[in-house]
Design a protein around this motif. Structure first.
Motif, mmCIF file in Angstrom:
data_model
loop_
_atom_site.group_PDB
_atom_site.id
_atom_site.type_symbol
_atom_site.label_atom_id
_atom_site.label_comp_id
_atom_site.label_asym_id
_atom_site.label_seq_id
_atom_site.Cartn_x
_atom_site.Cartn_y
_atom_site.Cartn_z
ATOM 1 N N ASN A 118 17.507 5.269 -30.693
ATOM 2 C CA ASN A 118 18.482 6.369 -30.651
ATOM 3 C C ASN A 118 17.747 7.690 -30.455
ATOM 4 O OD1 ASN A 118 17.242 6.582 -33.059
ATOM 5 N ND2 ASN A 118 19.059 6.265 -34.348
ATOM 6 N N LEU A 119 16.561 7.605 -29.845
ATOM 7 C CA LEU A 119 15.720 8.785 -29.655
ATOM 8 C C LEU A 119 15.881 9.396 -28.264
ATOM 9 C CD1 LEU A 119 12.491 7.263 -31.223
ATOM 10 C CD2 LEU A 119 13.843 9.128 -32.222
ATOM 11 N N ILE A 120 16.019 8.536 -27.261
ATOM 12 C CA ILE A 120 16.084 9.016 -25.875
ATOM 13 C C ILE A 120 17.264 8.372 -25.166
ATOM 14 C CG2 ILE A 120 14.942 8.932 -23.600
ATOM 15 C CD1 ILE A 120 12.250 9.085 -24.981
ATOM 16 N N ASP A 121 18.073 9.199 -24.527
ATOM 17 C CA ASP A 121 19.084 8.704 -23.590
ATOM 18 C C ASP A 121 19.011 9.657 -22.411
ATOM 19 O OD1 ASP A 121 21.196 7.835 -22.125
ATOM 20 O OD2 ASP A 121 22.612 7.784 -23.782
ATOM 21 N N SER A 122 18.296 9.257 -21.381
ATOM 22 C CA SER A 122 17.879 10.205 -20.358
ATOM 23 C C SER A 122 17.705 9.470 -19.032
ATOM 24 C CB SER A 122 16.559 10.820 -20.837
ATOM 25 O OG SER A 122 16.185 11.899 -20.048
ATOM 26 N N ASN A 123 16.969 10.091 -18.122
ATOM 27 C CA ASN A 123 16.687 9.448 -16.844
ATOM 28 C C ASN A 123 15.199 9.315 -16.620
ATOM 29 O OD1 ASN A 123 19.277 9.014 -15.815
ATOM 30 N ND2 ASN A 123 19.454 11.149 -15.209
ATOM 31 N N LEU A 166 0.860 -1.182 0.000
ATOM 32 C CA LEU A 166 0.000 0.000 0.000
ATOM 33 C C LEU A 166 0.891 1.224 0.000
ATOM 34 C CD1 LEU A 166 -2.778 -1.040 2.526
ATOM 35 C CD2 LEU A 166 -2.883 -1.030 0.037
ATOM 36 N N GLY A 167 0.664 2.096 -0.960
ATOM 37 C CA GLY A 167 1.476 3.301 -0.985
ATOM 38 C C GLY A 167 1.465 3.905 -2.369
ATOM 39 N N THR A 168 2.082 5.050 -2.461
ATOM 40 C CA THR A 168 2.103 5.797 -3.715
ATOM 41 C C THR A 168 3.533 6.083 -4.083
ATOM 42 O OG1 THR A 168 0.021 6.877 -3.252
ATOM 43 C CG2 THR A 168 1.468 8.002 -4.763
ATOM 44 N N ASN A 169 3.849 5.961 -5.355
ATOM 45 C CA ASN A 169 5.103 6.559 -5.781
ATOM 46 C C ASN A 169 4.898 7.323 -7.067
ATOM 47 O OD1 ASN A 169 5.529 4.843 -7.978
ATOM 48 N ND2 ASN A 169 6.653 3.376 -6.753
ATOM 49 N N LEU A 170 5.895 8.119 -7.387
ATOM 50 C CA LEU A 170 5.783 9.007 -8.526
ATOM 51 C C LEU A 170 6.937 8.694 -9.461
ATOM 52 C CD1 LEU A 170 3.735 11.327 -8.884
ATOM 53 C CD2 LEU A 170 5.508 12.895 -8.125
ATOM 54 N N LEU A 171 6.627 8.496 -10.737
ATOM 55 C CA LEU A 171 7.678 8.394 -11.745
ATOM 56 C C LEU A 171 7.771 9.746 -12.434
ATOM 57 C CD1 LEU A 171 6.894 5.029 -13.508
ATOM 58 C CD2 LEU A 171 8.665 5.498 -11.841
ATOM 59 N N VAL A 172 8.988 10.194 -12.682
ATOM 60 C CA VAL A 172 9.167 11.508 -13.274
ATOM 61 C C VAL A 172 10.058 11.369 -14.500
ATOM 62 C CG1 VAL A 172 10.048 13.828 -12.869
ATOM 63 C CG2 VAL A 172 8.913 12.604 -11.019
ATOM 64 N N ILE A 173 9.552 11.852 -15.646
ATOM 65 C CA ILE A 173 10.375 11.879 -16.854
ATOM 66 C C ILE A 173 10.309 13.285 -17.455
ATOM 67 C CG2 ILE A 173 10.250 9.434 -17.474
ATOM 68 C CD1 ILE A 173 8.017 10.044 -19.380
ATOM 69 N N LYS A 174 11.354 13.631 -18.212
ATOM 70 C CA LYS A 174 11.368 14.945 -18.846
ATOM 71 C C LYS A 174 10.200 15.051 -19.816
ATOM 72 C CE LYS A 174 16.330 15.751 -18.829
ATOM 73 N NZ LYS A 174 17.499 15.330 -19.603
ATOM 74 N N LEU A 185 17.418 5.717 -18.886
ATOM 75 C CA LEU A 185 16.429 5.236 -19.845
ATOM 76 C C LEU A 185 16.928 5.502 -21.262
ATOM 77 C CD1 LEU A 185 13.438 4.365 -20.636
ATOM 78 C CD2 LEU A 185 12.871 6.791 -20.472
ATOM 79 N N LYS A 186 17.059 4.418 -22.045
ATOM 80 C CA LYS A 186 17.447 4.584 -23.444
ATOM 81 C C LYS A 186 16.371 3.963 -24.326
ATOM 82 C CE LYS A 186 21.980 3.940 -24.307
ATOM 83 N NZ LYS A 186 23.325 3.296 -24.214
ATOM 84 N N ILE A 187 15.884 4.748 -25.273
ATOM 85 C CA ILE A 187 14.892 4.236 -26.218
ATOM 86 C C ILE A 187 15.418 4.458 -27.627
ATOM 87 C CG2 ILE A 187 12.531 4.444 -27.092
ATOM 88 C CD1 ILE A 187 11.648 5.311 -24.323
#
Length: 221
Positions: free
Chosen positions: A199-204, A99-107, A195-197
């Motif tokens: 050759n479009l995204i290389d980020s966190n 039970l709980g909440t977390n938050l994912l954050v992306i640019k 996070l790498k997707i």
């Protein structure tokens, strides 16, 4: 010579002049989570986000890698420094098993690329602004990702873990937008993944957790 032993060192004098300094001491990660808890949290993240990457890869038809989490603490008052750009915050509520909440954050720009791919684009000409359609595309992508993370957590913890469908919010700390979705405490935990997707995204991609929820995760192991 006896006196010298009793004399204060320069460091001690500085400390006295500053006052005890406890109140403005920045909390260290080790004060909040033991090294063992940090490792366990990283490991849970590794396994659950490993399966998320697979789900996202199928969904976007791109190679997706999510690697090596690093665990840190954030003070709420410093959130603007941590997240200076506009971001997209994905709120995930655990409803069963945990039970709980977390938050994912992306640019926001990464979210726009994910949305473009979800909507059949090539991700190269993604609009920076996220309209309703883009936001719901991101929401669907995160729903698949976190659903698969929950399934792998069920395996790790040996019990059913369920989430409610994630909700997606714009987070622009400078503008005061979306900050009510941040964990409601002075200090919380950030688990940051690369996070790498294609050759479009290389980020966190970052996961923000209340301290007690992070501890609960670790205790389940």
């Amino acid at each position: 010579t006896m006196m010298n032993d009793d004399m204060l060192s320069q460091d001690e004098i500085d400390a006295l002049l500053r006052g005890s300094g406890e109140s403005d001491k920045i909390p260290q990660l080790d004060d909040v989570l033991s090294p063992l808890e940090q490792d366990a949290l990283g490991e849970i993240g590794n396994i659950s986000f490993g399966s998320s990457a697979t789900a996202l890869s199928i969904l976007l038809n791109q190679k997706v890698e999510i690697t090596t989490p690093s665990v840190s603490v954030i003070e709420r008052k410093n959130v603007a420094d941590e997240f200076p750009l506009p971001y997209v915050a994905i709120q995930v509520n655990y409803t069963d098993g945990l039970l709980g909440t977390n938050l994912l954050v992306i640019k926001q720009e990464d979210a726009a690329i994910i949305a473009d791919l979800m909507l059949g684009g090539d991700g190269k000409s993604a609009a920076d602004l996220l309209g309703e359609i883009q936001l719901s595309a991101v929401q669907e992508a995160m729903n698949q990702m976190m659903g698969s993370a929950a399934t792998s957590m069920s395996t790790i913890f040996g019990k059913r873990v369920d989430i409610s469908p994630p909700t997606v919010h714009l987070l622009d700390v400078k503008e005061g937008e979306g900050i009510e979705y941040l964990p409601d405490e002075d200090v919380f935990i950030k688990v940051s993944f690369r996070l790498k997707i294609g050759n479009l995204i290389d980020s966190n991609i970052m996961q923000l957790l209340p301290v007690d929820f992070a501890k609960e995760l670790v205790q389940q192991l």
